[in-house]
Enzyme design. Sequence first.
Site, PDB file in Angstrom:
ATOM      1  CB  THR A   1      17.220  59.198  27.192  1.00  0.00           C
ATOM      2  OG1 THR A   1      17.874  57.957  26.911  1.00  0.00           O
ATOM      3  CG2 THR A   1      18.227  60.173  27.785  1.00  0.00           C
TER       4      THR A   1
ATOM      5  CE  LYS B   1      21.340  56.397  27.028  1.00  0.00           C
ATOM      6  NZ  LYS B   1      20.016  56.075  26.526  1.00  0.00           N
TER       7      LYS B   1
ATOM      8  CE  LYS C   1      14.926  62.452  23.860  1.00  0.00           C
ATOM      9  NZ  LYS C   1      15.477  61.661  25.019  1.00  0.00           N
TER      10      LYS C   1
END
Length: 318
Positions: free
Chosen positions: A125, A201, A269
């Site tokens: 990701t 995502k 993150k």
Amino acid sequence: MSIDGPPLDANAPSGGSEPQAVGERGGSQCDTVGIVGVGNMGGGMAGRLLSLGWAVQACDLVEAKVQALVAAGAQAAASPAAAAQGATALIVCVVDASQADDVLFGAQGAAGTLQAGTPVLLCPTIAPEDTERLAARLDALGLLPIDSPMSGGPQRALEGSMSLMVACSDAAADRAGPLLQALSSKVFRVGTRCGDGARTKLVNNLLAGINLVGAAEAIAMAERLGLDARRTLDVIEQSSGQSWIGSDRMRRALEGDYEPRAHVTLLQKDTRLAVEAATRAGFQGPLGSAARDVFAQAADAGLAQQDDAAVLQVIRAA
């Protein structure tokens, strides 16, 4: 590792009205797969492939993770280049863009070892721009980049029921079709432009982060109101406030179980990257930045390496 719950059961290509399974037009099976990064998700994918009879060359900085797969039939690879040697597909399952860069193009990088026409699955990701940059470099070498972040957690990776959000050329989808179908029963073709898998995502993980922070807030509020938190969660799970990630994490948190399945740092993150992507697109929503800030607070409070269920501790303290 992924942090999300069960995905949907459809495959939808970009720009069309009819579902299309990746690789349904054909493609030969990739019999040897190099996997760099065999932690929670990469290890699950490796286990899945081994259980189906595929050959796996596993590489990871943590030797114990590699040896666990060797015991299951994998071959150990001392470097990304070794993992790519003779492989007919490569899976990159590391944490961030810097690691992906090093795995592919570093001193012992895999890209220079792979033969032209080899599919390369980019599973971390990361920011869409980083995915686009990596894909362009792979494409320039004659390789077939596949933007393919995943969701569902390590158990679903092992079972082959995680979701894969795939963006790639038709040629790459054809070549890697059997591999993608072996990895997951839920492959979503979200487009042909590398970077759109990463965008999808980030959208998903931002909502996961919002749902988790919301669930923690609701449970902390229930406690402050003098309610039984477990009984309240029972009600929520059968009512309009239910979310998979909220139930999964709050059940553990209420038992004081913060053993990391998905570290706080991951959603820290991912929510940051999602808000940054939204800002670049000229969009600012009311909840994403708030969720991002809660995960940042959790990390600052020393909870970075705990399970992301630990956001309940932050909300309680507030």
